[in-house]
Design a protein around this motif. Structure first.
Motif, short mmCIF file in Angstrom:
data_model
loop_
_atom_site.label_atom_id
_atom_site.label_comp_id
_atom_site.label_asym_id
_atom_site.label_seq_id
_atom_site.Cartn_x
_atom_site.Cartn_y
_atom_site.Cartn_z
N GLU A 74 35.66 48.85 -18.74
CA GLU A 74 34.81 50.04 -18.73
C GLU A 74 35.61 51.30 -19.01
O GLU A 74 35.10 52.41 -18.85
N TYR A 75 36.86 51.15 -19.45
CA TYR A 75 37.67 52.33 -19.72
C TYR A 75 37.21 53.01 -21.01
O TYR A 75 36.72 52.35 -21.94
N SER B 224 30.96 53.86 -20.12
CA SER B 224 32.39 53.85 -19.80
C SER B 224 32.69 54.84 -18.70
O SER B 224 31.91 55.75 -18.43
N GLY C 102 34.81 59.96 -22.51
CA GLY C 102 34.09 58.83 -21.94
C GLY C 102 32.83 59.27 -21.23
O GLY C 102 32.48 60.45 -21.19
N LYS D 271 42.67 55.65 -20.45
CA LYS D 271 41.92 55.35 -21.67
C LYS D 271 42.80 54.43 -22.50
O LYS D 271 44.02 54.37 -22.32
#
Length: 384
Positions: free
Chosen positions: A210-211, A21, A32, A187
Motif C-alpha cells: 500500500e506504499y 495507497s 499518495g 515510497k
C-alpha cells in the motif's frame, strides 16, 4: 418521439480510480492517498556547487517541477545540503548510494526525503534501525529506489536478470527491514529501462503493498526516445490508477523532463489542461500550410496563462467539427479561414489574416477567463 443526440459523446474524466495507497508528506508536497500525482526531476549540477544547484532548482521550479532530487556522492555534497534544503523553493530529496553516513547527513540537513538504493548501499541492512529512528524522529520519508542496473547480486543470482519479480522482491525486502522497526513513511520505485518490464514490475508491486509509488523508466534515452518510452509506460500505469509521483528520465536538460511529465498528466486528465493546440497532421486535402499556421499560432500564444483549446485545421472534412468543439478555432480552405469562437462562426478572413485573428480572439477569451476566475498556469502545447 425521443430526441437522439448527435453530439460528441462524453468521455470519463479519469480512465480508472486511483489505487489506494498510504500518503506521505515530502516537505510541502503530499504523495499518495488522494493527493494529485506530482512531477519531479533531478539536478545535473555538482551538489557541492551550491550556487549552480540552486540556480537549476529555480529553473526547475519555474518549469513546474514540484520535487527535486540532488545527488550526494561525496562529503562535499553532503556538506552543501543544509543550505540547499533551506533555500530551495520546492522540497529537496537527497539521493544516496554506497555510503549510509550520508543518509544521516541528509536527515540532519533538513532534506524533505532521502532516496536509498538497496542494491548498492554498503553495510546498509545492519544500520536500518538507526536510520529508521533518525528518519522517524525528523519526520523524513525514505524512498526505496530499486534500479535494474544496480540490483542486489543475490537477486541477480536468483532470477538470472532484473526481472519484474526481482525488482519487486528487492523493494519489499528493504521495506520489511524498516517495518521491523515500525517505520512506514516510505515510497517505492522499481525502475527499468524497458517499459514492458517496468510496467509489469509496478503492477506486481501495486498488488502487494500500500506504499505510494514513484514511477520512472530509468535511462530512458535521448529526448525523443525517452519521451516515447516514458509516455507509454506512465500512460499504461496511470490509466490503471497506479502511480503517485513521476520522474521522466531524459538525456536532456531537467526542465525538459518536467515539461514531458506535466504533458503526460494533462493528457490523462490527471492535471488541468492548459493551452492546447489541436492541429491536423495535414494531407492531400489541405489547402493551407497547416504546419506553418500551427507553429505561428503556438508562437503567438506563448506565455498565455489560461486553459484554452485552439483548433488549427486545414480542410473542410474535419476542420469545422474540430473548430466548433474548441474554445477557438479555424477551418481553412480556398485561401481563407472560418473563425469559430465557442462553437459559432464569427467571421471569415483571408489566409494572410488567420494567425493575427486567432491571436486577437484568444486574447479576448483569455481576458474573459481571467475575469471569470478560471485557473491559470504556464501553457503547454500539444500538436496532434
Amino acid at each position: 418521439m425521443t430526441a437522439i443526440s448527435l453530439g460528441i459523446p462524453s468521455v470519463p474524466t479519469r480512465l480508472a480510480e486511483r489505487r489506494a495507497s498510504r500518503q506521505i508528506q515530502v516537505g510541502s508536497v503530499a504523495v499518495g492517498g488522494d493527493a494529485p500525482v506530482s512531477v519531479q526531476s533531478m539536478t545535473t549540477t555538482r551538489t557541492s556547487d551550491i550556487g549552480a544547484t540552486l540556480q537549476q532548482i529555480a529553473e526547475l521550479t519555474a518549469s513546474g517541477c514540484q520535487i527535486v532530487r540532488v545527488a550526494v556522492p561525496t562529503q562535499d555534497d553532503a556538506d552543501a545540503l543544509p543550505v540547499i534544503a533551506r533555500k530551495s523553493q520546492i522540497p529537496v530529496i537527497a539521493d544516496i548510494h554506497f555510503q549510509p553516513k550520508y543518509v544521516f547527513a541528509a536527515i540532519d540537513a533538513g532534506c524533505a526525503a532521502v532516496r536509498v538504493n538497496p542494491g548498492n548501499i554498503k553495510k546498509f541492512d545492519d544500520q536500518v534501525r538507526e536510520i529508521a529512528k533518525a528518519a522517524g524522529d525528523a519526520g523524513t520519508p525514505i524512498r526505496i529506489g530499486v534500479n535494474a542496473g544496480s540490483l542486489d547480486r543475490r537477486l541477480l543470482a536468483k532470477y538470472g536478470k532484473a526481472t519484474p519479480e526481482a525488482l519487486v522482491e528487492s523493494a519489499l525486502w528493504e521495506c520489511s527491514l524498516f517495518e521491523e522497526h515500525g517505520f512506514r513513511d516510505i515510497k517505492i520505485s522499481v525502475k527499468h529501462n524497458d517499459p514492458v518490464v517496468m510496467v509489469n514490475a509496478y503492477r506486481q508491486l501495486a498488488a502487494q503493498c500500500e506504499y505510494p509509488l514513484h514511477l520512472g523508466v530509468t535511462e530512458a534515452g535521448p529526448a525523443f526516445q525517452g519521451t516515447i518510452k516514458s509516455a507509454v509506460a506512465f500512460g499504461a500505469l496511470l490509466a490503471e490508477g497506479i502511480g503517485d509521483t513521476i520522474r521522466v528520465s531524459l538525456s536532456a536538460p531537467p526542465a525538459e523532463e518536467v515539461k514531458v511529465g506535466i504533458q503526460i498528466l494533462e493528457s490523462l486528465n490527471l492535471r488541468q489542461r492548459r493551452l492546447e493546440i489541436v492541429s491536423c497532421p495535414s494531407c492531400g486535402r489541405a489547402q493551407v500550410d497547416v504546419y506553418k499556421l500551427a507553429d505561428e499560432v503556438t508562437a503567438g500564444l506563448d506565455g498565455m496563462e489560461v486553459p484554452l483549446r485552439v483548433a488549427v485545421m486545414g480542410c473542410v472534412v474535419n476542420g469545422p467539427g474540430e473548430a466548433r468543439e474548441a474554445d477557438l478555432g479555424v477551418a481553412s480552405g480556398n485561401g481563407k479561414g472560418q473563425i469559430f469562437v465557442k462553437g459559432e462562426v464569427i467571421k471569415t478572413v483571408p489566409e494572410s489574416k488567420i494567425v493575427e485573428t486567432l491571436i486577437d480572439e484568444a486574447m479576448k477569451i483569455a481576458e474573459q477567463m481571467e475575469k471569470d476566475g478560471i485557473a491559470s498556469g504556464q501553457p503547454e502545447v500539444s500538436v496532434s
